[in-house]
Motif scaffolding. Sequence first.
Motif, PDB file in Angstrom:
ATOM      1  N   LYS A 105       0.854  -1.201   0.000  1.00 11.36           N
ATOM      2  CA  LYS A 105       0.000   0.000   0.000  1.00 11.36           C
ATOM      3  C   LYS A 105       0.880   1.239   0.000  1.00 11.36           C
ATOM      4  O   LYS A 105       2.031   1.193   0.454  1.00 11.36           O
ATOM      5  N   TYR A 152       1.432   5.293   1.331  1.00 14.82           N
ATOM      6  CA  TYR A 152       1.249   5.906   2.654  1.00 14.82           C
ATOM      7  C   TYR A 152       0.932   7.388   2.439  1.00 14.82           C
ATOM      8  O   TYR A 152       1.810   8.179   2.125  1.00 14.82           O
ATOM      9  N   VAL A 153      -0.348   7.704   2.573  1.00 11.89           N
ATOM     10  CA  VAL A 153      -0.811   9.060   2.249  1.00 11.89           C
ATOM     11  C   VAL A 153      -1.501   9.660   3.465  1.00 11.89           C
ATOM     12  O   VAL A 153      -2.458   9.077   3.981  1.00 11.89           O
ATOM     13  N   GLN A 190      -2.244   7.420   6.329  1.00  8.13           N
ATOM     14  CA  GLN A 190      -3.087   6.231   6.080  1.00  8.13           C
ATOM     15  C   GLN A 190      -2.407   5.330   5.056  1.00  8.13           C
ATOM     16  O   GLN A 190      -1.857   5.830   4.066  1.00  8.13           O
ATOM     17  N   TRP A 191      -2.483   4.010   5.280  1.00  6.54           N
ATOM     18  CA  TRP A 191      -2.010   3.049   4.280  1.00  6.54           C
ATOM     19  C   TRP A 191      -3.125   2.855   3.272  1.00  6.54           C
ATOM     20  O   TRP A 191      -4.235   2.461   3.639  1.00  6.54           O
ATOM     21  N   THR A 192      -2.833   3.199   2.009  1.00  2.00           N
ATOM     22  CA  THR A 192      -3.878   3.429   1.020  1.00  2.00           C
ATOM     23  C   THR A 192      -3.677   2.582  -0.237  1.00  2.00           C
ATOM     24  O   THR A 192      -2.546   2.485  -0.733  1.00  2.00           O
ATOM     25  N   SER A 215      -5.541   1.700  -4.281  1.00  3.22           N
ATOM     26  CA  SER A 215      -6.051   2.526  -5.380  1.00  3.22           C
ATOM     27  C   SER A 215      -6.979   1.679  -6.236  1.00  3.22           C
ATOM     28  O   SER A 215      -6.934   0.450  -6.179  1.00  3.22           O
ATOM     29  N   LEU A 272      -1.394   5.133  -7.691  1.00  6.66           N
ATOM     30  CA  LEU A 272      -2.268   6.188  -7.141  1.00  6.66           C
ATOM     31  C   LEU A 272      -2.771   7.123  -8.240  1.00  6.66           C
ATOM     32  O   LEU A 272      -2.074   7.385  -9.229  1.00  6.66           O
ATOM     33  N   GLN A 293      -5.118  11.396  -5.382  1.00  3.82           N
ATOM     34  CA  GLN A 293      -4.507  10.840  -4.164  1.00  3.82           C
ATOM     35  C   GLN A 293      -3.143  11.479  -3.881  1.00  3.82           C
ATOM     36  O   GLN A 293      -2.776  11.704  -2.734  1.00  3.82           O
ATOM     37  N   GLN A 296      -3.780  14.728  -2.395  1.00  7.58           N
ATOM     38  CA  GLN A 296      -4.150  14.546  -0.980  1.00  7.58           C
ATOM     39  C   GLN A 296      -2.887  14.502  -0.104  1.00  7.58           C
ATOM     40  O   GLN A 296      -2.867  15.060   0.995  1.00  7.58           O
ATOM     41  N   SER A 351       4.745  11.437   3.434  1.00  9.30           N
ATOM     42  CA  SER A 351       3.867  10.543   2.670  1.00  9.30           C
ATOM     43  C   SER A 351       4.673   9.895   1.557  1.00  9.30           C
ATOM     44  O   SER A 351       5.628  10.488   1.040  1.00  9.30           O
TER      45      SER A 351
END
Length: 491
Positions: A23, A25-26, A29-31, A33, A55, A59, A62, A217
Amino acid sequence: MISKAGVNDMRGSLTESDLLISKAYVAGQWTGSDAAPIAVDDPFTLEEFGEIPDLSQAQVQQAVDAAADAFPAWARKLPKERGDILRRWFDLIIANKEDLARLITRENGKHLREARAEVDYGAGFIDFYADEATRSYGEIIPAPVPGRRLMVETEPVGVCAAITPWNFPLAMVARKAAPALAAGCTMVAKPPELTPLTMLALAKLGEEAGIPAGVLSIVTGHAAPIGEVLTKSQVVRKLTFTGSTHVGAMLAEACAPTIKRLSLELGGNAPLLIFDDADLDTAVETAMVAKFRNCGQSCVAANRIYVQNGIRDRFVKAFGTKVSEMKAGDGFDDAMDIGPLIDERAIAKVDEHREDALSNGATLIAGGPSPGGRISVPTLLSDVPANAKLTQEETFGPLAGVVGFDTMEDAVRMANDTPFGLASYVCSSDPATIARVGRDIESGMVGVNTGLISTPLAPFGGVKMSGLGREGSHHGLAEYQNLKYICHAGL
Ligand code: ADP
């Protein structure tokens, strides 16, 4: 998702398998897509063993917004408070050194010995800047008229973007993030597509160390759309980039409309000059390290080896023996000296440079063509013509070529005959030769009787088309600071 079993084999068992992350890291948060993930392969087995999200630009934006939101509180923290977090990050990296090293070898291919050394080297920047933040002093300038005080303070640049290459997956981001965070900046970092997993593992340890959400991030995905968001943003006040001169120039152009500060660490094409009076063992050791470290895939790799004709035969014989003893193979195999190259393009370039030199009169001393896969056999050529591709372009592989010279003037002229100027190396026992070459050579760094010059304590960087700015030492912190001059009247 990555199956745990997939990594818990002898190639690279990550005892803490939560360091193998798929994932981004944004904003803390571990994100994932919605787009298809991008696979990460092992350059030795060619097996796909990991993946990262691709992403969207929204994103990435963000992450930029989160960095802007996090900036005021992070910048206002005491330098010691930021330093304490960096120190915890360093401690966690060292505690997880083996897992990080295995992850580096798995995605980059470099030998595990070199991966461990990279963890130490990269962590060293976090260690250094944890303390350096508290030693960033201002100035009082003697006033030109009575009743005034002229003060100079430093303040963090703001939100920074970092774009890094695949050859040192951990060290390249560590030497950007450590000074940036120490100075009070926040950062959005984009890892290379080929080796993104180490940066994600590093961010995970940073989260555990207490780096607040949004301060760092990691945005994964395809380079161009991510680069577009980062370079166009008015909020991002600086771009720090390590990679090719071509991409660096393109990014600098994209940053021009918003007048961002830039640090660029670009191509090297480093020369190594060996003089008749050099100690032979030192010269061979210097060439071995300067050429073959990281499988030749380093921007400070000695790409051109100029040897004075009086020592040339002895040097080629001794160097050739060492090169022929080197083994290239699996980076996890103790019996090997170096791992595979990063991809097929890298293999093709080494092959092209070797064949070009041989067809123009060079002599093969050791090594030869690739046996297949991404393995490139350590190779030494002698009698390489000064205008061969091998001396004109960065080879980025374990191929060394020796060019003879007669006088110091000839050697320095050939060494400087390049648009690049990152590192150079000289081997001699004569202080006057060393001093003259040190003065006349056009490069940001000079190794004298050594091929190993990188340390967090010294300023790393180039001149000419090798880039702008320095990484490491107190100069590296200044890259993330603006000066504010305060003129106080009426005293
Ligand atoms: P290398 O030859 O070492 O891969 P590159 O300059 O191609 O050097 O890549 C260095 C970094 O720059 C990588 O993270 C890569 O993804 C990134 N990069 C390449 N092209 C772009 C681009 N158009 N915009 C932003 N980043 C880019």
